[in-house]
Design a protein around this motif. Structure first.
Motif, PDB file in Angstrom:
ATOM      1  N   PHE A   1      -1.585 -16.231 -60.138  1.00 45.65           N
ATOM      2  CA  PHE A   1      -1.487 -16.183 -58.675  1.00 45.65           C
ATOM      3  C   PHE A   1      -1.731 -17.579 -58.069  1.00 45.65           C
ATOM      4  O   PHE A   1      -0.887 -18.104 -57.328  1.00 45.65           O
ATOM      5  CB  PHE A   1      -2.518 -15.167 -58.149  1.00 45.65           C
ATOM      6  N   GLY A   2      -2.847 -18.207 -58.395  1.00 48.00           N
ATOM      7  CA  GLY A   2      -3.179 -19.521 -57.822  1.00 48.00           C
ATOM      8  C   GLY A   2      -2.153 -20.580 -58.218  1.00 48.00           C
ATOM      9  O   GLY A   2      -1.747 -21.409 -57.406  1.00 48.00           O
ATOM     10  N   GLU A   3      -1.738 -20.519 -59.475  1.00 46.84           N
ATOM     11  CA  GLU A   3      -0.758 -21.479 -59.998  1.00 46.84           C
ATOM     12  C   GLU A   3       0.554 -21.390 -59.205  1.00 46.84           C
ATOM     13  O   GLU A   3       1.207 -22.406 -58.938  1.00 46.84           O
ATOM     14  CB  GLU A   3      -0.509 -21.107 -61.469  1.00 46.84           C
TER      15      GLU A   3
ATOM     16  N   PRO B   1      -4.599 -29.085 -54.207  1.00 44.49           N
ATOM     17  CA  PRO B   1      -4.137 -27.789 -54.693  1.00 44.49           C
ATOM     18  C   PRO B   1      -3.383 -27.020 -53.608  1.00 44.49           C
ATOM     19  O   PRO B   1      -3.697 -27.112 -52.427  1.00 44.49           O
ATOM     20  CB  PRO B   1      -5.425 -27.070 -55.082  1.00 44.49           C
ATOM     21  N   GLY B   2      -2.382 -26.265 -54.051  1.00 41.55           N
ATOM     22  CA  GLY B   2      -1.474 -25.625 -53.108  1.00 41.55           C
ATOM     23  C   GLY B   2      -2.057 -24.438 -52.360  1.00 41.55           C
ATOM     24  O   GLY B   2      -1.571 -24.105 -51.275  1.00 41.55           O
ATOM     25  N   GLY B   3      -3.070 -23.781 -52.925  1.00 46.41           N
ATOM     26  CA  GLY B   3      -3.589 -22.551 -52.317  1.00 46.41           C
ATOM     27  C   GLY B   3      -3.944 -22.692 -50.845  1.00 46.41           C
ATOM     28  O   GLY B   3      -3.319 -22.055 -49.977  1.00 46.41           O
ATOM     29  N   PRO B   4      -4.917 -23.548 -50.521  1.00 50.62           N
ATOM     30  CA  PRO B   4      -5.299 -23.683 -49.112  1.00 50.62           C
ATOM     31  C   PRO B   4      -4.170 -24.251 -48.245  1.00 50.62           C
ATOM     32  O   PRO B   4      -4.036 -23.876 -47.076  1.00 50.62           O
ATOM     33  CB  PRO B   4      -6.484 -24.664 -49.140  1.00 50.62           C
ATOM     34  N   ILE B   5      -3.326 -25.113 -48.818  1.00 51.80           N
ATOM     35  CA  ILE B   5      -2.221 -25.720 -48.045  1.00 51.80           C
ATOM     36  C   ILE B   5      -1.223 -24.638 -47.643  1.00 51.80           C
ATOM     37  O   ILE B   5      -0.834 -24.519 -46.479  1.00 51.80           O
ATOM     38  CB  ILE B   5      -1.511 -26.817 -48.890  1.00 51.80           C
TER      39      ILE B   5
END
Ligand code: KG4
Ligand code: ZN
Length: 328
Positions: free
Chosen positions: A157-159, A173-177
């Motif tokens: 999921f995070g990846e 990292p893309g999560g928060p962005i």
């Protein structure tokens, strides 16, 4: 007291916790995110060199506690072998010098224990673990009784958040962005497929969704700000709907009283809201870690180590091994 050491990926972290009270006496973390952002993802060799600089610095800050230690808890799997080795080597040296036992901590188990920092455990517990490396549903009955009910067949999921952010040139990292961008977008402008929607399989898959986003990005190049936000919103909606649909099948079977979401991606507000609704529907209590303990940290390693210490689950300092993979 127990020393916690974490170096499984791009966070160097050291802590000291009191065994009897589970109190966190000292906790520090140095994130390498800014260094890796330049390359759009974690570079293992760079990560290991940064751990080699930062871990001894953090240990020095913990020096006032070192004479009172009774054990060392260190992450040894899963993770990047070259970074795990940095933390493990420090644990080995300390263990030999001071005659302290080592609790080798499974990183996934440590994420479960992020729920119990300065607290007692709650078992049985159904756990959704969503991080950069894993997407799993776990049926947890105790320190050494963890059953995997579902896992990912490909990306995590995070990846998938990290990769979608990279495709749109948004950073790491893309999560928060992606989460922040999605707040400004229209989740219904693009219709992205919910993975395994029509499959009875209880498993996760993010590679198909990631490829669908790739095609969308190609089709709309050069991306304007509006389109980036709409893609982020549509992607996040499908990614979370997939988590929810498969978890719901498990809820139907298990009917959990207590449910938790852990791992770096459990910081996502839309995930939290979606699962708060699911729990309300099934009368389950939703447990979440403090935001500061969602991403990788030593506090969760030491907390897991406290239960390992109580069970004398020790590993020899001379033969402790690191591994990129780990099962329960
Ligand atoms: O648990 P963690 O710190 O490291 C691993 O064990 O992998 O998780 C990091 C992962 C990254 O993929 C990151 O993009 C993701 O968690 N993440 C998020 C959010 N915050 C972090 N994913 C979605 N939404 C977020 N708000
Ligand atoms: Zn993690």
């Amino acid at each position: 007291m127990i020393l916690g050491i974490e170096s499984s990926c791009d966070d160097s972290s050291v802590c000291v916790s009191e065994i009897a009270t589970k109190r966190l006496l000292f906790h520090r973390k140095i994130s390498q995110e800014a260094e890796h952002a330049k390359y759009g993802g974690v570079v293992p060799e760079l990560a290991s060199r940064l751990h080699a600089v930062d871990l001894p610095r953090l240990l020095e800050e913990a020096a006032p506690y070192l004479d009172d230690l009774q054990a060392i808890a260190v992450t040894n799997a899963p993770g990047l072998s070259v970074t795990l080795l940095e933390g493990v080597a420090m644990a080995q040296a300390l263990s030999i010098a001071k005659g302290l036992p080592i609790v080798a901590v499974n990183h996934l188990k440590a994420h479960i224990y992020s729920l119990f920092i300065e607290r007692d455990t709650i078992f049985p517990l159904l756990v959704l673990l969503i991080s950069g490396g894993h997407t799993m549903v776990l049926d947890v009955h105790g320190y050494d009784e963890i059953h995997t009910l579902a896992t990912t067949m490909d990306d995590s999921f995070g990846e998938s958040f990290d990769k979608v952010a990279k495709m749109m040139g948004l950073g790491y990292p893309g999560g928060p962005i992606i989460e922040n961008l999605a707040k400004k977008g229209d989740p219904d402008r693009f219709d992205l497929p919910i993975p395994l929607q029509h499959s009875p399989k209880i498993a996760f898959s993010y590679s198909g969704l990631k490829n669908a986003v790739r095609l969308l990005v190609e089709e709309h190049k050069p991306l304007d700000e509006r389109t980036k936000a709409d893609i982020a919103a549509a992607f996040q909606k499908a990614a979370i709907a997939h988590l929810m649909q498969k978890s719901k099948k498990i809820f139907e079977k298990i009917r959990p009283k207590d449910f938790a979401i852990v791992g770096g991606a459990s910081a996502n507000t839309a995930v939290r809201e979606t699962f708060a609704n699911l729990c309300a529907q099934y009368g389950a209590t939703l447990h979440l870690a403090d935001l500061q303990f969602c991403s990788d940290n030593a506090a969760m390693v030491a907390r897991c180590g406290i239960d390992g210490w109580a069970m004398e689950d020790f590993t020899d300092a001379l033969t402790i091994e690191v591994s990129p993979r780990a099962n329960f």
